[in-house]
Scaffold this motif. Structure first.
Motif, PDB file in Angstrom:
ATOM      1  N   LEU A  87      37.208  45.452  39.513  1.00 25.69           N
ATOM      2  CA  LEU A  87      36.309  45.977  38.434  1.00 25.69           C
ATOM      3  C   LEU A  87      34.882  45.388  38.939  1.00 25.69           C
ATOM      4  N   GLY A  88      33.704  46.405  39.160  1.00 30.71           N
ATOM      5  CA  GLY A  88      32.678  46.050  39.317  1.00 30.71           C
ATOM      6  C   GLY A  88      31.771  46.533  38.233  1.00 30.71           C
ATOM      7  N   LEU A  89      30.409  45.658  37.876  1.00 29.15           N
ATOM      8  CA  LEU A  89      29.334  46.065  37.126  1.00 29.15           C
ATOM      9  C   LEU A  89      28.104  46.292  37.690  1.00 29.15           C
ATOM     10  N   ASN A  90      27.604  47.273  37.599  1.00 27.99           N
ATOM     11  CA  ASN A  90      26.359  47.299  38.261  1.00 27.99           C
ATOM     12  C   ASN A  90      24.971  46.525  37.496  1.00 27.99           C
ATOM     13  N   ASN A  91      24.038  46.518  37.703  1.00 30.57           N
ATOM     14  CA  ASN A  91      22.879  45.947  37.335  1.00 30.57           C
ATOM     15  C   ASN A  91      22.178  46.489  36.030  1.00 30.57           C
ATOM     16  N   GLY A  92      22.699  47.795  35.749  1.00 27.20           N
ATOM     17  CA  GLY A  92      22.111  48.576  34.396  1.00 27.20           C
ATOM     18  C   GLY A  92      21.057  49.297  34.840  1.00 27.20           C
ATOM     19  N   LEU A  93      20.465  50.086  34.207  1.00 26.80           N
ATOM     20  CA  LEU A  93      19.243  50.773  34.202  1.00 26.80           C
ATOM     21  C   LEU A  93      17.837  50.217  34.161  1.00 26.80           C
ATOM     22  N   ASN A  94      17.671  48.937  33.716  1.00 25.82           N
ATOM     23  CA  ASN A  94      16.449  48.373  33.409  1.00 25.82           C
ATOM     24  C   ASN A  94      16.198  47.181  33.980  1.00 25.82           C
ATOM     25  N   ALA A  95      17.100  47.027  35.358  1.00 30.12           N
ATOM     26  CA  ALA A  95      17.285  45.587  35.872  1.00 30.12           C
ATOM     27  C   ALA A  95      15.576  45.546  36.615  1.00 30.12           C
ATOM     28  N   SER A  96      15.479  44.143  36.747  1.00 31.77           N
ATOM     29  CA  SER A  96      14.397  43.781  37.731  1.00 31.77           C
ATOM     30  C   SER A  96      14.771  42.947  38.829  1.00 31.77           C
ATOM     31  N   GLY A  97      15.248  43.622  40.018  1.00 31.96           N
ATOM     32  CA  GLY A  97      15.739  42.945  40.911  1.00 31.96           C
ATOM     33  C   GLY A  97      17.314  42.757  40.442  1.00 31.96           C
ATOM     34  N   SER A  98      17.668  41.397  40.511  1.00 32.02           N
ATOM     35  CA  SER A  98      19.090  41.363  39.946  1.00 32.02           C
ATOM     36  C   SER A  98      19.267  40.763  38.478  1.00 32.02           C
ATOM     37  N   THR A  99      17.868  40.874  38.115  1.00 32.51           N
ATOM     38  CA  THR A  99      18.250  40.219  36.539  1.00 32.51           C
ATOM     39  C   THR A  99      18.410  41.623  35.603  1.00 32.51           C
ATOM     40  N   ARG A 100      19.374  41.775  34.937  1.00 30.74           N
ATOM     41  CA  ARG A 100      19.876  42.691  33.858  1.00 30.74           C
ATOM     42  C   ARG A 100      18.819  42.579  32.579  1.00 30.74           C
ATOM     43  N   ARG A 101      18.157  43.504  32.364  1.00 34.41           N
ATOM     44  CA  ARG A 101      17.424  43.555  31.098  1.00 34.41           C
ATOM     45  C   ARG A 101      17.837  44.682  30.089  1.00 34.41           C
ATOM     46  N   MET A 102      17.471  44.572  29.096  1.00 42.67           N
ATOM     47  CA  MET A 102      17.770  45.477  27.734  1.00 42.67           C
ATOM     48  C   MET A 102      16.166  45.881  27.594  1.00 42.67           C
ATOM     49  N   LYS A 103      15.887  47.179  27.135  1.00 43.74           N
ATOM     50  CA  LYS A 103      14.505  47.684  27.007  1.00 43.74           C
ATOM     51  C   LYS A 103      14.324  48.394  25.612  1.00 43.74           C
TER      52      LYS A 103
END
Length: 330
Positions: free
Chosen positions: A246-262
């Motif tokens: 199972l893999g998880l990508n970094n999401g739609l709002n990542a900065s580099g490898s840092t996941r972020r909510m917007k």
């Protein structure tokens, strides 16, 4: 008077079995190939054709034949008829063979309660020999619901005593004899044979693409001055013994490898997703490196995602969100 006597003797002899007549029958059945079978799918239905023919070799003779066709459990069937089984090593995949298109009448043998298939035919030979033929449809089904089936190549060989053609016949000249009372008695001749075939299927390895994923909800928070932790469950369902990741990508709002909510205003809250309850193993999307590995059982399995919002400068109040894609590799 002598001529009359001779004529009567000839007429009396016409109903008897011809001394030189010979009736023989044979049958063949094509292999029953179910092809790819999904343990998560519906019924897999196929058909095959059983062809049979009988020949009489004689002059001015006829034969009335009664035939019975039996199908047993098969060499890999362990004696079972309801259901029959194919095997891949020690693993079973269940199926059955039926007499009808509704797949309600199991095709069995003369010696069990399911019964063989019986038919009759009449052959007449004027000069030398004559033949007649016919066919039956064999209806096969691999039923749905075998979610724990192990992927592999499955087969069951029906040869030798596992198939049986038995027939009785009455041969006669220009007179008339009825059909034998059964396939095993009542005729003035008999015969037997077999019609070997193989049932086969390929159970495919797969993971259900419509698996369940819970949303990750960090709740309503004030100042982001401490860790805020939460969990969610992802429920992959893969075929029995099938390894997966199972893999998880970094999401739609990542900065580099840092996941972020917007937020709607364009502000961000950083967060991270982990594979372990100690929040030390980041969950990523590189196979064999930062994914979560498992082995399928055929049922949905609960896998926990650990989420954390770490201390950081608190942005403006608002609703923050992100979309992360979960990928199953197998």
């Amino acid at each position: 008077m002598r001529r009359l006597a001779v004529l009567l003797l000839l007429l009396l002899g016409l109903g008897a079995r011809p001394a030189q007549a010979s009736t023989s029958c044979s049958a063949s059945l094509s292999d029953i190939n179910f092809g790819p079978v999904s343990p998560f799918g519906g019924n897999v239905d196929v058909t095959a054709t059983l062809n049979y023919s009988c020949t009489i070799t004689s002059i001015l003779s006829s034969s009335r034949v009664r035939l019975c066709f039996s199908i047993g459990a098969g060499a890999q069937g362990a004696g079972n008829f309801n259901p029959r089984q194919m095997t891949s090593g020690a693993n079973p995949l269940y199926f059955n063979l039926y007499k009808d298109s509704g797949r309600s009448l199991i095709w069995g043998t003369r010696s069990n309660s399911y019964g063989a298939v019986e038919t009759t035919m009449e052959i007449g030979a004027l000069l030398g020999s004559a033949s007649a033929s016919g066919s039956f449809t064999v209806y096969g089904r691999v039923p749905a619901g075998q979610t724990t089936a192990v992927p592999g190549s499955y087969s069951n060989a029906f040869s030798g005593s596992h198939t049986e053609l038995v027939y009785q016949y009455n041969e006669f000249l220009l007179g008339l004899l009825g059909y034998p009372a059964s396939c095993a008695s009542g005729g003035n001749g008999s015969g037997s044979g077999s019609f070997a075939f193989t049932a086969q299927a390929q159970a495919t390895a797969q993971c259900d693409p419509s698996f369940t994923v819970e949303n990750i909800d960090f709740g309503t928070r004030g100042l982001l001055v401490s860790n805020y932790d939460t969990t969610a469950i992802v429920k992959p369902r893969c075929t029995n013994t099938t390894p997966y990741q199972l893999g998880l990508n970094n999401g739609l709002n990542a900065s580099g490898s840092t996941r972020r909510m917007k937020s709607a205003a364009g502000n961000h809250v950083s967060y991270e997703l982990y594979r372990d309850s100690g929040y030390s193993q980041r969950w990523g999307n590189t196979q064999g490196s930062d994914t979560v590995a498992g082995t399928g059982t055929g049922s949905a399995q609960n896998v926990t995602i650990y989420g954390r919002v770490a201390p950081q400068p608190t942005p403006r109040a608002g609703a923050y969100s992100d979309t992360v894609t979960v990928t199953i590799y197998y």
